[in-house]
Design a protein around this motif. Sequence first.
Motif, PDB file in Angstrom:
ATOM      1  N   ALA A   1      -7.671   0.954  -5.231  1.00  0.00           N
ATOM      2  CA  ALA A   1      -7.385   2.088  -4.543  1.00  0.00           C
ATOM      3  C   ALA A   1      -8.821   2.136  -3.260  1.00  0.00           C
ATOM      4  N   ILE A   2      -8.310   2.133  -1.702  1.00  0.00           N
ATOM      5  CA  ILE A   2      -9.438   2.533  -0.998  1.00  0.00           C
ATOM      6  C   ILE A   2      -9.291   3.614  -0.932  1.00  0.00           C
TER       7      ILE A   2
ATOM      8  N   ILE B   1      -5.556   5.764  -0.525  1.00  0.00           N
ATOM      9  CA  ILE B   1      -4.588   4.250   0.151  1.00  0.00           C
ATOM     10  C   ILE B   1      -4.275   3.582  -1.619  1.00  0.00           C
ATOM     11  N   LEU B   2      -3.496   3.400  -2.281  1.00  0.00           N
ATOM     12  CA  LEU B   2      -3.367   2.354  -3.086  1.00  0.00           C
ATOM     13  C   LEU B   2      -2.151   1.294  -3.292  1.00  0.00           C
ATOM     14  N   CYS B   3      -3.118   0.557  -3.686  1.00  0.00           N
ATOM     15  CA  CYS B   3      -2.111  -1.363  -3.300  1.00  0.00           C
ATOM     16  C   CYS B   3      -2.236  -1.836  -4.524  1.00  0.00           C
ATOM     17  N   GLN B   4      -1.518  -2.781  -4.608  1.00  0.00           N
ATOM     18  CA  GLN B   4      -1.145  -3.789  -5.768  1.00  0.00           C
ATOM     19  C   GLN B   4      -0.983  -5.195  -5.628  1.00  0.00           C
ATOM     20  N   ILE B   5      -2.199  -5.578  -5.773  1.00  0.00           N
ATOM     21  CA  ILE B   5      -2.945  -7.072  -5.720  1.00  0.00           C
ATOM     22  C   ILE B   5      -2.580  -7.947  -6.683  1.00  0.00           C
TER      23      ILE B   5
ATOM     24  N   PRO C   1       0.993  -1.512   0.574  1.00  0.00           N
ATOM     25  CA  PRO C   1       0.053  -0.041  -0.190  1.00  0.00           C
ATOM     26  C   PRO C   1       0.663   0.880  -0.309  1.00  0.00           C
ATOM     27  N   GLN C   2       0.259   2.477  -0.454  1.00  0.00           N
ATOM     28  CA  GLN C   2       1.080   3.680  -0.757  1.00  0.00           C
ATOM     29  C   GLN C   2       0.031   4.510   0.300  1.00  0.00           C
ATOM     30  N   LEU C   3      -0.224   5.657   0.557  1.00  0.00           N
ATOM     31  CA  LEU C   3      -1.196   6.412   1.162  1.00  0.00           C
ATOM     32  C   LEU C   3      -0.941   7.897   0.549  1.00  0.00           C
ATOM     33  N   GLU C   4      -2.141   8.108  -0.096  1.00  0.00           N
ATOM     34  CA  GLU C   4      -1.850   9.919  -0.245  1.00  0.00           C
ATOM     35  C   GLU C   4      -1.767   9.672  -1.536  1.00  0.00           C
TER      36      GLU C   4
END
Length: 336
Positions: free
Chosen positions: A103-104, A93-97, A78-81
């Motif tokens: 995006a959450i 929050i941006l994630c790589q799944i 995850p990465q914030l903002e």
Amino acid sequence: MKVAIDQNGNLAYINQAATNQSFFCPECQQPLIVKTSKKGRKYFAHYSRKVNHQGETSEHLTSKSQIYEWAKQRGWHPQLEVSLPLIDQRADILCQIGTKVVAIEFQCSPLSAEAITARNQGYRLSNIQCYWFLGQRYLKHLHTNKIAQFTHWHQNQPVLYFWNINSGNLNIKQINYYNYSRHREKTEINLLNRYCKNNANRHQLANLAYQHGHILCCCPLFVHDINVRLPLLEEEIVEWRISSLLALETYTVHSWFSLQQWRQFLIMLGHWNPFPCISKDNFQQMQNNLIQEWTMILKKQGIIEIHNNRCVIKRRALWFDTVEQKLAILNKRLVK
């Protein structure tokens, strides 16, 4: 503020913060300072009070940091903002799944359906899947239009995602719009009668029923809805069903529709809530289920007949003459 970003870009909690470190706001990236309240509690604060937080609350900041750690434990990187300049948006929050970018968004304040739709469309343009996690406000007060706005599709069923700030976990809840009640029909009869004067749409429907020689609350008993369902329509299901009965009375007996025409006929009679967080196919699936259910009820009552891929009108529905007559039959049914 209890959470900040440290000089290395990592999430920092106030109880772990050292005064000789540099900290930055996760929302506006401005420098923060560690302060102590009159009660002896430490907190992060901006150097300048003029900094605009865009209304971000303590619940929002804390929940985002919890979600960040929750996603990190799952290996979602995850990465914030994260700023997305191509669509002029910033993901909480941006994630790589796996191969998917997700995006959450954490939401604990009011947000219009138009804003949600616009953000979701922006994410889709960037091939990003978006999930909305709801805060405590929505857990306590969730009106029907908000249910529609935040409904997601999970394991082939509609759900809402709630973030529990106390446990730091995600709760996935199936949607129960209202619960089954043997007395719901009686309640609806009273509501149809009582609120016609205060509800413009219902008043219009009452006038239409009167023009057809009916009293609105004297509609057939099979029109009333007692099932658990999603708020697909802006109006009550009973109003949509009454509208369809009145519309059918404008056709002669033995008139027919193709099944596609019949579906469009019922769709045009309703005001459908937008469901911006689910796909068009999933929305149509829910819509088709509602239409199929009403079609089967009308078929069972002998109002229509399905034959050779046609929907044929067989007779008009029988309305009650008085509310008392209707309630007497309903009471006998409830006693059984």
